[in-house]
Design an enzyme around this catalytic site. Structure first.
Site, PDB file in Angstrom:
ATOM      1  N   ASN A 230       0.842  -1.200   0.000  1.00 60.06           N
ATOM      2  CA  ASN A 230       0.000   0.000   0.000  1.00 60.06           C
ATOM      3  C   ASN A 230       0.874   1.245   0.000  1.00 60.06           C
ATOM      4  OD1 ASN A 230       0.492   0.876   2.877  1.00 60.06           O
ATOM      5  ND2 ASN A 230      -0.286  -1.206   3.203  1.00 60.06           N
TER       6      ASN A 230
ATOM      7  N   ASP B 146      -4.371  -6.564   5.359  1.00 62.75           N
ATOM      8  CA  ASP B 146      -5.366  -7.415   6.021  1.00 62.75           C
ATOM      9  C   ASP B 146      -5.221  -8.874   5.583  1.00 62.75           C
ATOM     10  OD1 ASP B 146      -6.528  -5.348   7.425  1.00 62.75           O
ATOM     11  OD2 ASP B 146      -7.802  -4.774   5.726  1.00 62.75           O
TER      12      ASP B 146
ATOM     13  N   LYS C 135       8.698 -16.671 -10.827  1.00 60.66           N
ATOM     14  CA  LYS C 135       7.909 -15.584 -11.394  1.00 60.66           C
ATOM     15  C   LYS C 135       6.752 -16.155 -12.224  1.00 60.66           C
ATOM     16  CE  LYS C 135       8.373 -11.503 -14.250  1.00 60.66           C
ATOM     17  NZ  LYS C 135       9.143 -10.825 -15.255  1.00 60.66           N
TER      18      LYS C 135
ATOM     19  N   PRO D 231      -2.746 -11.982  10.874  1.00 62.72           N
ATOM     20  CA  PRO D 231      -3.067 -11.750  12.293  1.00 62.72           C
ATOM     21  C   PRO D 231      -3.204 -10.252  12.546  1.00 62.72           C
ATOM     22  CG  PRO D 231      -0.759 -12.401  12.031  1.00 62.72           C
ATOM     23  CD  PRO D 231      -1.399 -12.536  10.682  1.00 62.72           C
ATOM     24  N   ASP D 232      -4.091  -9.868  13.469  1.00 62.71           N
ATOM     25  CA  ASP D 232      -4.207  -8.457  13.856  1.00 62.71           C
ATOM     26  C   ASP D 232      -3.213  -8.222  14.994  1.00 62.71           C
ATOM     27  OD1 ASP D 232      -4.958  -5.999  15.059  1.00 62.71           O
ATOM     28  OD2 ASP D 232      -6.896  -6.144  14.050  1.00 62.71           O
ATOM     29  N   ILE D 233      -2.103  -7.610  14.641  1.00 61.19           N
ATOM     30  CA  ILE D 233      -0.992  -7.457  15.594  1.00 61.19           C
ATOM     31  C   ILE D 233      -1.431  -6.632  16.803  1.00 61.19           C
ATOM     32  CG2 ILE D 233       1.394  -6.640  15.863  1.00 61.19           C
ATOM     33  CD1 ILE D 233       1.614  -6.863  12.742  1.00 61.19           C
TER      34      ILE D 233
ATOM     35  N   PHE E 104      -3.885   3.306  15.061  1.00 57.67           N
ATOM     36  CA  PHE E 104      -4.168   4.324  14.047  1.00 57.67           C
ATOM     37  C   PHE E 104      -5.310   3.820  13.180  1.00 57.67           C
ATOM     38  CE2 PHE E 104      -1.115   7.880  13.715  1.00 57.67           C
ATOM     39  CZ  PHE E 104      -0.403   7.627  14.882  1.00 57.67           C
TER      40      PHE E 104
ATOM     41  N   LYS F 266     -13.264   0.599  15.792  1.00 59.21           N
ATOM     42  CA  LYS F 266     -11.974  -0.099  15.804  1.00 59.21           C
ATOM     43  C   LYS F 266     -11.380  -0.124  17.206  1.00 59.21           C
ATOM     44  CE  LYS F 266     -10.355   0.371  11.372  1.00 59.21           C
ATOM     45  NZ  LYS F 266      -9.627   1.015  10.318  1.00 59.21           N
TER      46      LYS F 266
ATOM     47  N   LYS G 269     -10.735  -3.650  19.057  1.00 63.55           N
ATOM     48  CA  LYS G 269      -9.365  -4.067  19.372  1.00 63.55           C
ATOM     49  C   LYS G 269      -9.056  -3.912  20.866  1.00 63.55           C
ATOM     50  CE  LYS G 269      -7.789  -2.711  14.737  1.00 63.55           C
ATOM     51  NZ  LYS G 269      -6.940  -3.596  13.952  1.00 63.55           N
TER      52      LYS G 269
HETATM   53  O1  C5P Z   1      -8.070  -2.909  11.378  1.00 62.04           O
HETATM   54  P1  C5P Z   1      -7.328  -1.793  10.801  1.00 62.04           P
HETATM   55  O2  C5P Z   1      -6.233  -2.197   9.869  1.00 62.04           O
HETATM   56  O3  C5P Z   1      -8.125  -0.719  10.173  1.00 62.04           O
HETATM   57  O4  C5P Z   1      -6.672  -1.097  12.089  1.00 62.04           O
HETATM   58  C1  C5P Z   1      -5.617  -0.190  12.024  1.00 62.04           C
HETATM   59  C2  C5P Z   1      -4.780  -0.294  13.255  1.00 62.04           C
HETATM   60  O5  C5P Z   1      -4.508  -1.656  13.584  1.00 62.04           O
HETATM   61  C3  C5P Z   1      -3.399   0.302  13.033  1.00 62.04           C
HETATM   62  O6  C5P Z   1      -2.955   0.769  14.295  1.00 62.04           O
HETATM   63  C4  C5P Z   1      -2.602  -0.877  12.542  1.00 62.04           C
HETATM   64  O7  C5P Z   1      -1.209  -0.698  12.767  1.00 62.04           O
HETATM   65  C5  C5P Z   1      -3.152  -2.023  13.356  1.00 62.04           C
HETATM   66  N1  C5P Z   1      -3.166  -3.316  12.659  1.00 62.04           N
HETATM   67  C6  C5P Z   1      -2.358  -4.352  13.099  1.00 62.04           C
HETATM   68  N2  C5P Z   1      -2.390  -5.564  12.481  1.00 62.04           N
HETATM   69  C7  C5P Z   1      -3.206  -5.791  11.417  1.00 62.04           C
HETATM   70  C8  C5P Z   1      -4.023  -4.742  10.963  1.00 62.04           C
HETATM   71  C9  C5P Z   1      -3.984  -3.523  11.591  1.00 62.04           C
HETATM   72  O8  C5P Z   1      -1.603  -4.158  14.045  1.00 62.04           O
HETATM   73  N3  C5P Z   1      -3.219  -6.949  10.843  1.00 62.04           N
END
Ligand code: C5P
Length: 393
Positions: free
Chosen positions: A209, A278, A288, A305-307, A323, A337, A341
């Site tokens: 991105n 995501d 390739k 994974p959502d860190i 953020f 959010k 979270k």
């Molecule tokens: O869920 P979303 O991506 O919109 O949330 C944004 C926030 O979550 C940011 O702080 C981003 O660094 C964190 N994030 C994360 N791991 C992911 C997706 C988002 O830590 N897989």
């Protein structure tokens, strides 16, 4: 203009690096400081006082017995009106005099008569730096509360390589900025993510991105200046590592996840600024992908994974900051959010106002409500965010 309103007395002594003091003067002034220059006699052999006079717009103080201050107390008057004395370059001889309270010329008299902080950027040959008397003198200055900036390591004017060369003007400027930053996060360990992630499709292609990493890097620098020990887990960006920050480079969300989770339990504060993908590609192609082999490839995606959510769910989580970059409905989406979270603070911004650029406009959402910040540069916003985080955690 981070030094707006500050008055700095720059002392220049007789080393080859004296020519770099002119660039340092320019950089200090660019940040809004009023700079006054005092030179030793030896320094004037390397660079002329007129250079500093032209840059600062003020008389340059060179000799103890010739000056324009009407009451004849230049050494007292000057130090009373400045916020600090910065000596760059500081020779071994200058350091020896300062450490022993010798005041035999205007600059050393200014230092002894001062009631303001002193910062010193040593510049000398590596043997002179390593010499026992110099090391003793530097230790004495530190014990006296003097801030020592550097020296740097590298090629020296004499052709030798080692420790002793003066830090570059930008590094000295950073030392001055850090010196004037209140240590709101002293003793805190801050773990952060920044930049985009890159999810490989094949050996050369991937999903990423437009995150530049600038907001995260500005925050890392602001946290380090505020006294925190900062570890920045960074996706692929082309930005220099902020001064005083430990940087760990990663590529994919999975790498970022592993690097963060290995360190999260030690952190007091976690700030997730990275634009983490995501989804990732279920199976990366080893080679390739070729256009002529069976039409467009079907790429299967699986969730990353959502860190941030995982760090926030630890048994003893650090203070977590997220953020939310949105293209619409900022308040609704950011608050959603934050609750999903389970984090105490989220920083929302509209993508069209900040993503990839130098400036940003952000709104903070926490348990106490909604706090919009005025649009500003990312570094100015980073300072305000660090103040808000320091008050909240
Ligand atoms: O869920 P979303 O991506 O919109 O949330 C944004 C926030 O979550 C940011 O702080 C981003 O660094 C964190 N994030 C994360 N791991 C992911 C997706 C988002 O830590 N897989």
């Amino acid at each position: 203009m981070e030094l707006q309103g500050k008055k700095i007395l720059l002392g220049v002594t007789g080393g080859v690096a004296a020519y770099k003091a002119a660039e340092l003067t320019r950089q200090l002034i660019k940040q809004g400081a009023q700079v006054y220059v005092a030179m030793t006699e030896a320094a004037t052999h390397f660079v002329g006082p007129v250079t500093f006079q032209a840059l600062t717009g003020h008389n340059v103080y060179c000799k103890q017995w010739e000056h324009d201050v009407s009451n004849g107390m230049a050494h007292i008057d000057l130090t009373r009106m400045v916020d600090c004395i910065l000596i760059a370059p500081a020779t071994a001889n200058c350091i020896a005099k300062l450490a022993n309270g010798i005041a035999d010329d205007l600059l050393s008299s200014l230092v002894l008569a001062r009631d303001c902080p002193l910062l010193v950027a040593p510049a000398m040959n590596k043997q002179m730096w390593q010499a026992a008397p110099t090391q003793r003198n530097v230790a004495q200055l530190r014990a006296d509360g003097v801030t020592i900036l550097g020296p740097g390591v590298g090629e020296q004017a004499c052709g030798e390589i080692g420790a002793g060369r003066m830090l570059e003007p930008a590094e000295i400027l950073e030392g001055v900025l850090s010196f004037f930053t209140p240590k709101l996060l002293a003793g805190k360990r801050v773990l952060m993510t920044a930049g985009p992630t890159f999810e490989s499709i094949d050996a050369v292609r991937g999903i990423t991105n437009l995150s530049s990493g600038r907001m995260g890097y500005a925050l890392a620098l602001a946290a380090a200046r505020a006294g925190a020990s900062v570890t920045l887990v960074s996706g692929p960006v082309s930005l220099p590592t902020p001064a005083g920050v430990e940087r760990i480079d990663v590529k994919s969300a999975s790498d970022m996840h592993a690097a963060v989770m290995a360190r999260a339990t030690d952190a007091n504060i976690f700030i997730g600024v990275a634009a983490v993908a995501d989804y990732r590609v279920a199976e990366m192609a080893e080679h390739k992908l070729k256009k002529d082999e069976g039409g467009p490839p079907a790429i299967q995606l699986i969730e990353n994974p959502d860190i941030l959510a995982e760090v926030a769910a630890l048994p003893k989580p650090p203070f977590c900051v997220g953020f939310a970059a949105e293209s619409r409905n900022l308040e609704e989406y950011a608050q959603k959010k934050r609750l999903k979270k389970k984090i105490p603070l989220i920083v929302g911004n509209l993508i069209q106002e900040g993503f990839g650029g130098e400036d940003n406009r952000v709104v903070l959402f926490d348990d106490h409500g909604v706090h919009p910040l005025a649009p500003a540069s990312k570094s100015a916003l980073a300072r305000q965010l660090i103040e808000h985080i320091a008050r909240s955690c």
